[in-house]
Motif scaffolding. Structure first.
Motif, PDB file in Angstrom:
ATOM      1  N   HIS A   1      -3.914   3.817   2.151  1.00 46.43           N
ATOM      2  CA  HIS A   1      -4.526   4.542   1.029  1.00 46.43           C
ATOM      3  C   HIS A   1      -5.014   5.934   1.471  1.00 46.43           C
ATOM      4  CE1 HIS A   1      -4.356   0.814  -1.247  1.00 46.43           C
ATOM      5  NE2 HIS A   1      -4.971   0.202  -0.238  1.00 46.43           N
ATOM      6  N   GLU A   2      -4.194   6.605   2.310  1.00 52.12           N
ATOM      7  CA  GLU A   2      -4.559   7.917   2.826  1.00 52.12           C
ATOM      8  C   GLU A   2      -4.106   9.050   1.894  1.00 52.12           C
ATOM      9  OE1 GLU A   2      -6.235   8.625   5.513  1.00 52.12           O
ATOM     10  OE2 GLU A   2      -6.305   6.721   6.599  1.00 52.12           O
ATOM     11  N   LEU A   3      -3.292   8.730   0.892  1.00 51.47           N
ATOM     12  CA  LEU A   3      -2.765   9.753   0.002  1.00 51.47           C
ATOM     13  C   LEU A   3      -3.389   9.653  -1.377  1.00 51.47           C
ATOM     14  CD1 LEU A   3       1.064   9.651   0.806  1.00 51.47           C
ATOM     15  CD2 LEU A   3      -0.563  11.382   1.525  1.00 51.47           C
ATOM     16  N   SER A   4      -3.619  10.801  -2.003  1.00 47.18           N
ATOM     17  CA  SER A   4      -4.004  10.799  -3.406  1.00 47.18           C
ATOM     18  C   SER A   4      -2.781  10.447  -4.244  1.00 47.18           C
ATOM     19  CB  SER A   4      -4.534  12.186  -3.800  1.00 47.18           C
ATOM     20  OG  SER A   4      -3.488  13.133  -3.753  1.00 47.18           O
ATOM     21  N   GLY A   5      -3.004  10.162  -5.524  1.00 49.26           N
ATOM     22  CA  GLY A   5      -1.888   9.814  -6.390  1.00 49.26           C
ATOM     23  C   GLY A   5      -0.856  10.922  -6.471  1.00 49.26           C
TER      24      GLY A   5
ATOM     25  N   THR B   1       6.891  10.906  -2.180  1.00 46.32           N
ATOM     26  CA  THR B   1       7.866   9.901  -2.571  1.00 46.32           C
ATOM     27  C   THR B   1       9.080  10.561  -3.212  1.00 46.32           C
ATOM     28  OG1 THR B   1       6.125   8.250  -2.935  1.00 46.32           O
ATOM     29  CG2 THR B   1       8.245   7.828  -3.966  1.00 46.32           C
ATOM     30  N   ALA B   2       8.828  11.586  -4.014  1.00 49.61           N
ATOM     31  CA  ALA B   2       9.933  12.295  -4.669  1.00 49.61           C
ATOM     32  C   ALA B   2      10.825  12.982  -3.646  1.00 49.61           C
ATOM     33  CB  ALA B   2       9.370  13.320  -5.656  1.00 49.61           C
ATOM     34  N   VAL B   3      10.218  13.619  -2.619  1.00 57.12           N
ATOM     35  CA  VAL B   3      11.001  14.306  -1.589  1.00 57.12           C
ATOM     36  C   VAL B   3      11.853  13.311  -0.807  1.00 57.12           C
ATOM     37  CG1 VAL B   3      10.884  15.657   0.546  1.00 57.12           C
ATOM     38  CG2 VAL B   3       9.367  16.202  -1.368  1.00 57.12           C
ATOM     39  N   ALA B   4      11.212  12.231  -0.334  1.00 59.14           N
ATOM     40  CA  ALA B   4      11.954  11.227   0.441  1.00 59.14           C
ATOM     41  C   ALA B   4      13.028  10.561  -0.415  1.00 59.14           C
ATOM     42  CB  ALA B   4      10.982  10.181   0.992  1.00 59.14           C
ATOM     43  N   SER B   5      12.713  10.320  -1.695  1.00 58.88           N
ATOM     44  CA  SER B   5      13.678   9.679  -2.587  1.00 58.88           C
ATOM     45  C   SER B   5      14.878  10.573  -2.834  1.00 58.88           C
ATOM     46  CB  SER B   5      13.007   9.327  -3.922  1.00 58.88           C
ATOM     47  OG  SER B   5      11.963   8.402  -3.726  1.00 58.88           O
ATOM     48  N   LEU B   6      14.643  11.891  -2.870  1.00 52.95           N
ATOM     49  CA  LEU B   6      15.748  12.829  -3.065  1.00 52.95           C
ATOM     50  C   LEU B   6      16.767  12.691  -1.941  1.00 52.95           C
ATOM     51  CD1 LEU B   6      17.126  15.283  -4.400  1.00 52.95           C
ATOM     52  CD2 LEU B   6      15.595  16.745  -3.057  1.00 52.95           C
ATOM     53  N   PHE B   7      16.284  12.658  -0.695  1.00 56.47           N
ATOM     54  CA  PHE B   7      17.193  12.525   0.437  1.00 56.47           C
ATOM     55  C   PHE B   7      17.832  11.138   0.477  1.00 56.47           C
ATOM     56  CE2 PHE B   7      15.118  16.361   1.733  1.00 56.47           C
ATOM     57  CZ  PHE B   7      16.076  17.025   2.483  1.00 56.47           C
ATOM     58  N   LEU B   8      17.066  10.114   0.096  1.00 52.85           N
ATOM     59  CA  LEU B   8      17.643   8.775   0.033  1.00 52.85           C
ATOM     60  C   LEU B   8      18.744   8.722  -1.016  1.00 52.85           C
ATOM     61  CD1 LEU B   8      17.580   5.819   0.949  1.00 52.85           C
ATOM     62  CD2 LEU B   8      15.882   5.393  -0.849  1.00 52.85           C
ATOM     63  N   PHE B   9      18.518   9.375  -2.147  1.00 50.09           N
ATOM     64  CA  PHE B   9      19.524   9.428  -3.206  1.00 50.09           C
ATOM     65  C   PHE B   9      20.795  10.109  -2.708  1.00 50.09           C
ATOM     66  CE2 PHE B   9      21.463  12.042  -6.566  1.00 50.09           C
ATOM     67  CZ  PHE B   9      21.901  11.035  -7.412  1.00 50.09           C
TER      68      PHE B   9
ATOM     69  N   LEU C   1      12.122   8.126   9.693  1.00 47.03           N
ATOM     70  CA  LEU C   1      10.753   8.434  10.109  1.00 47.03           C
ATOM     71  C   LEU C   1       9.866   8.759   8.912  1.00 47.03           C
ATOM     72  CD1 LEU C   1      11.413  10.696  13.245  1.00 47.03           C
ATOM     73  CD2 LEU C   1      10.478   8.382  13.235  1.00 47.03           C
ATOM     74  N   SER C   2      10.429   9.464   7.938  1.00 43.37           N
ATOM     75  CA  SER C   2       9.647   9.841   6.762  1.00 43.37           C
ATOM     76  C   SER C   2       9.251   8.631   5.944  1.00 43.37           C
ATOM     77  CB  SER C   2      10.445  10.824   5.899  1.00 43.37           C
ATOM     78  OG  SER C   2      10.712  12.008   6.604  1.00 43.37           O
ATOM     79  N   PHE C   3      10.163   7.683   5.773  1.00 43.56           N
ATOM     80  CA  PHE C   3       9.826   6.490   5.014  1.00 43.56           C
ATOM     81  C   PHE C   3       8.794   5.641   5.752  1.00 43.56           C
ATOM     82  CE2 PHE C   3      13.492   7.200   2.225  1.00 43.56           C
ATOM     83  CZ  PHE C   3      12.928   6.840   1.014  1.00 43.56           C
ATOM     84  N   PHE C   4       8.888   5.600   7.090  1.00 38.98           N
ATOM     85  CA  PHE C   4       7.861   4.907   7.867  1.00 38.98           C
ATOM     86  C   PHE C   4       6.499   5.556   7.619  1.00 38.98           C
ATOM     87  CE2 PHE C   4       5.152   4.961  11.617  1.00 38.98           C
ATOM     88  CZ  PHE C   4       4.975   3.613  11.857  1.00 38.98           C
ATOM     89  N   GLY C   5       6.462   6.890   7.683  1.00 37.05           N
ATOM     90  CA  GLY C   5       5.202   7.593   7.466  1.00 37.05           C
ATOM     91  C   GLY C   5       4.670   7.404   6.067  1.00 37.05           C
ATOM     92  N   LEU C   6       5.552   7.450   5.081  1.00 35.31           N
ATOM     93  CA  LEU C   6       5.127   7.299   3.692  1.00 35.31           C
ATOM     94  C   LEU C   6       4.551   5.907   3.447  1.00 35.31           C
ATOM     95  CD1 LEU C   6       5.129   8.793   0.979  1.00 35.31           C
ATOM     96  CD2 LEU C   6       7.344   7.768   0.505  1.00 35.31           C
ATOM     97  N   ILE C   7       5.226   4.877   3.936  1.00 34.77           N
ATOM     98  CA  ILE C   7       4.742   3.503   3.758  1.00 34.77           C
ATOM     99  C   ILE C   7       3.404   3.307   4.462  1.00 34.77           C
ATOM    100  CG2 ILE C   7       5.221   1.077   4.311  1.00 34.77           C
ATOM    101  CD1 ILE C   7       8.213   1.767   3.921  1.00 34.77           C
ATOM    102  N   TYR C   8       3.291   3.891   5.692  1.00 32.63           N
ATOM    103  CA  TYR C   8       2.053   3.776   6.458  1.00 32.63           C
ATOM    104  C   TYR C   8       0.887   4.397   5.681  1.00 32.63           C
ATOM    105  CZ  TYR C   8      -1.189   4.300  10.396  1.00 32.63           C
ATOM    106  OH  TYR C   8      -2.290   4.255  11.211  1.00 32.63           O
ATOM    107  N   LEU C   9       1.095   5.594   5.144  1.00 33.18           N
ATOM    108  CA  LEU C   9       0.034   6.277   4.411  1.00 33.18           C
ATOM    109  C   LEU C   9      -0.345   5.537   3.126  1.00 33.18           C
ATOM    110  CD1 LEU C   9       1.225   9.973   4.825  1.00 33.18           C
ATOM    111  CD2 LEU C   9      -0.801   8.945   5.857  1.00 33.18           C
ATOM    112  N   LEU C  10       0.667   4.990   2.443  1.00 32.90           N
ATOM    113  CA  LEU C  10       0.387   4.264   1.211  1.00 32.90           C
ATOM    114  C   LEU C  10      -0.405   2.990   1.485  1.00 32.90           C
ATOM    115  CD1 LEU C  10       3.801   4.692  -0.647  1.00 32.90           C
ATOM    116  CD2 LEU C  10       1.628   5.756  -1.237  1.00 32.90           C
ATOM    117  N   LEU C  11      -0.047   2.289   2.569  1.00 28.96           N
ATOM    118  CA  LEU C  11      -0.757   1.054   2.908  1.00 28.96           C
ATOM    119  C   LEU C  11      -2.201   1.325   3.310  1.00 28.96           C
ATOM    120  CD1 LEU C  11       1.981  -0.924   4.903  1.00 28.96           C
ATOM    121  CD2 LEU C  11       1.175  -1.343   2.574  1.00 28.96           C
TER     122      LEU C  11
END
Length: 333
Positions: A153-157, A164-172, A141-151
């Protein structure tokens, strides 16, 4: 002198990190609380029927957690009822907030499963699989939300980099688990090496037997999943998370502001995943603040956000936590 500084740092680090995360949570949540007067007006307009329905879906969420635990022990031909699984989940989650987190939850689950007549293998699976599958569903669900927001452009850099770092930590973590299952001997050597280094840094002794026991439980769980099925535990996790998410959706409707499914997914997964990395019990403050930022980005009024998020956390965190503590004496008997 160097050793004293090292000991001081190792003892202070968790407290400093907790204060930083708490400060971040207050910084994120404080602007939302400014609209408290408007939130009172929103409460007066709420629909009691929808609030009752939200309470029902939250109870269904714990029915899903009970089914997940039942499915976990059934892999090794052990039996508990869904109701018993839900009670153990509530109590273990509550006790884990006091100390130890997931490790304490696993230990208490194992103990109470034993009291319910479940063997050691079943107890290990009951403590391990819910943690793995619930976080796997949240990660998706988090990766879906992250991709949606990035597409969109709802997030600042900075926000994009942080989430991305939080989701990547769990993916790792999940990728590491998969690698470890294929390379058991190397994984055990690495774990012991890291454990010895970390214990030396904290000037503690390293318990290699305990580490070996945890690693064995992980490999046993994987072996049973491969040979005896993972569909039912995954379905239980999906029911648990799904009904919990539905609770949040119904609360938005109860307070007069419906959200789309895509908005619901975006604002749900990332905050709960983010809350799991903090040292605060249950992600306290972090979950609320992150939800407020994400849903606020969709134009939802602050007055509605404050009421909905606090009501959701009351139903999904505070009430189950208090109920879980009250169940501990019963389960111990």
């Amino acid at each position: 002198m160097h050793k004293r500084v090292q000991v001081l740092i190792s003892k202070s680090f968790p407290h400093i990190l907790t204060l930083l995360l708490l400060g971040l949570a207050i910084y994120i949540l404080a602007p939302q609380l400014a609209s408290l007067e408007d939130s009172l007006k929103v409460i007066r307009q709420m629909s009691p029927m929808f609030v009752g329905l939200a309470l029902g879906t939250q109870m269904a969420s714990y029915w899903g957690s009970g089914y997940l635990m039942q499915a976990s022990v059934s892999i090794v031909k052990q039996r508990i009822t869904i109701f018993q699984g839900a009670l153990v989940t509530l109590a273990a989650n509550s006790v884990s907030l006091l100390v130890g987190g997931a490790v304490t939850a696993l230990a208490m689950t194992f103990r109470w499963m034993h009291r319910l007549g479940v063997n050691a293998q079943g107890g290990s699976l009951a403590g391990t699989l819910p943690f793995v599958f619930n976080n796997l569903v949240l990660l998706v669900l988090s990766f879906f939300g992250l991709i949606y927001l990035l597409l969109r452009h709802e997030l600042s850099g900075l926000q994009a980099a942080f989430f991305t770092a939080v989701a990547s930590l769990f993916l790792f973590i999940f990728v590491t688990v998969i690698w470890a299952l294929r390379n058991r001997a190397q994984f055990i050597r690495i774990i012991h090496h890291i454990g010895h280094r970390w214990a030396a840094f904290r000037h503690h002794s390293y318990n290699s037997e305990r580490a070996d026991s945890v690693i064995k439980e992980l490999f046993d769980a994987w072996r049973y999943l491969r040979t005896r099925g993972w569909i039912k535990p995954l379905a239980g996790a999906a029911l648990n998370i799904g009904f919990d998410m539905l609770t949040l959706y119904i609360l938005f409707s109860a307070f007069g502001h419906s959200v789309s499914l895509s908005m619901l997914f975006v604002g749900y997964g990332l905050p709960l995943l983010f809350g799991k990395i903090g040292l605060l019990p249950g992600g306290l403050g972090l979950v609320e603040g992150t939800m407020a930022v994400l849903y606020g980005g969709f134009g939802i009024p602050n007055a509605v956000l404050v009421v909905v998020i606090l009501a959701y956390r009351l139903l999904s965190f505070w009430i189950p936590t208090l109920l879980g503590f009250s169940l501990v004496p019963y389960l111990n008997r």
